[in-house]
Design a protein around this motif. Structure first.
Motif, short mmCIF file in Angstrom:
data_model
loop_
_atom_site.label_atom_id
_atom_site.label_comp_id
_atom_site.label_asym_id
_atom_site.label_seq_id
_atom_site.Cartn_x
_atom_site.Cartn_y
_atom_site.Cartn_z
N MET A 55 72.91 -30.96 45.88
CA MET A 55 72.15 -32.21 45.75
C MET A 55 71.09 -32.28 46.83
N LYS A 56 69.89 -32.23 46.43
CA LYS A 56 68.79 -32.21 47.39
C LYS A 56 68.45 -33.62 47.86
N ALA A 62 54.45 -39.97 44.66
CA ALA A 62 54.93 -38.82 43.90
C ALA A 62 55.48 -39.19 42.53
N VAL A 63 56.02 -40.38 42.41
CA VAL A 63 56.69 -40.75 41.15
C VAL A 63 55.72 -41.22 40.08
N LEU A 70 67.39 -42.39 50.33
CA LEU A 70 66.82 -41.59 51.42
C LEU A 70 67.84 -41.28 52.48
N GLU A 71 67.49 -40.34 53.31
CA GLU A 71 68.30 -40.01 54.46
C GLU A 71 68.36 -41.21 55.40
N VAL A 103 61.62 -34.26 44.70
CA VAL A 103 62.72 -34.88 43.98
C VAL A 103 63.17 -33.99 42.85
N GLU A 104 64.39 -34.22 42.40
CA GLU A 104 64.90 -33.44 41.29
C GLU A 104 64.11 -33.76 40.03
#
Length: 242
Positions: free
Chosen positions: A1-2, A181-182, A162-163, A10-11
């Motif tokens: 899982m990135k 990005a989305v 997010l982290e 993103v995936e």
DNA sequence: AACACGGGGCG
DNA sequence: CGCCCAGTGTT
């Protein structure tokens, strides 16, 4: 899982579901708001300034009154500041009346009455920050510009989870990267509106409606683990009220 | 990186 | 009564 890094990677599956889910939901459930019936940059500008930290229902009547009184940006520029503030002050954040008035004068004098369509020009105007600039660029001019308001922060923050161990500024940077990005290329206007409606109507600050959310399958925060998500780094938290 | 600005709505 | 609302400018 990135996990999401600084630059949004993103995936692909999660991204596709997110884009389609937001667009589809917006087309069927999106709110019918006065400033969505127009692409006039001046009208969009007025609405966005008024909507700073102010609810839609509060803004609606004032927005109509304002445009009835000042139909064009030239009319606004020629009006007295007191007349402008008489309409906008009741909203709170009373500086916004002066912002609108000064913007009108600057746009008339420097841009021949045409609201700028470039990010740098917009950011140079008083009261216009990155959110408002993005709103004008996407809603009025159809550009693929990102927006990041309280709704979008919450929606992106939860969905892409997010982290956590990082600073507030870095989180904000990540959110802006995600917001950009989305965007489905060429559809920023509808998509950005959809982001905000999802945040306002489904992915709400308190008690989000996860069971009817079209993004649930790939969301980073499922409703049954809301407790564990109580620490939301972008400021707001899921509060599963007993 | 915090803080001020603000009236209104909701649980 | 506390939290939240289509953020931005200032310190």
């Amino acid at each position: 899982m990135k996990r999401v890094k600084y630059e949004a990677d993103v995936e692909p599956e999660a991204l596709a579901v997110f884009r389609e889910g937001v667009l589809d939901w917006y087309r069927t459930h999106g709110r019918d708001l006065p400033w969505r019936k127009t692409r006039d940059p001046y009208h969009i500008l007025v609405s966005e300034i008024m909507l700073h930290q102010t609810t839609v229902t509060t803004v609606e009547p004032v927005y109509r009154e304002f445009l009835a009184r000042f139909p064009t940006i030239q009319a606004l520029a020629q009006a007295s500041l007191a007349d402008v503030k008489a309409i906008t002050d009741p909203l709170g954040y009373k500086v916004r009346g002066r912002w609108l008035w000064e913007i009108a004068q600057e746009v008339v004098r420097r841009y021949d009455g045409v609201v700028p369509d470039r990010l740098d020009d917009l950011l140079a105007l008083p009261g216009i920050g990155r959110y408002t600039a993005g709103a004008i660029l996407s809603f009025a001019y159809g550009q693929d510009a990102p927006i990041l308001d309280t709704n979008v922060k919450r929606l992106l923050g939860r969905y892409f989870r997010l982290e956590y161990r990082t600073t507030r500024a870095e989180i904000l940077h990540q959110l802006w990267a995600l917001a950009e990005a989305v965007i489905p290329p060429g559809q920023a206007a509808d998509f950005n509106q959809g982001l905000m409606d999802m945040g306002a109507m489904v992915c709400t600050a308190r008690r989000p409606s996860c069971t009817i959310c079209p993004l649930w399958a790939y969301c980073g925060v499922h409703h049954d683990e809301a407790d564990r998500a109580a620490e939301e780094p972008w400021q707001y938290r899921v509060r599963p009220r007993a």
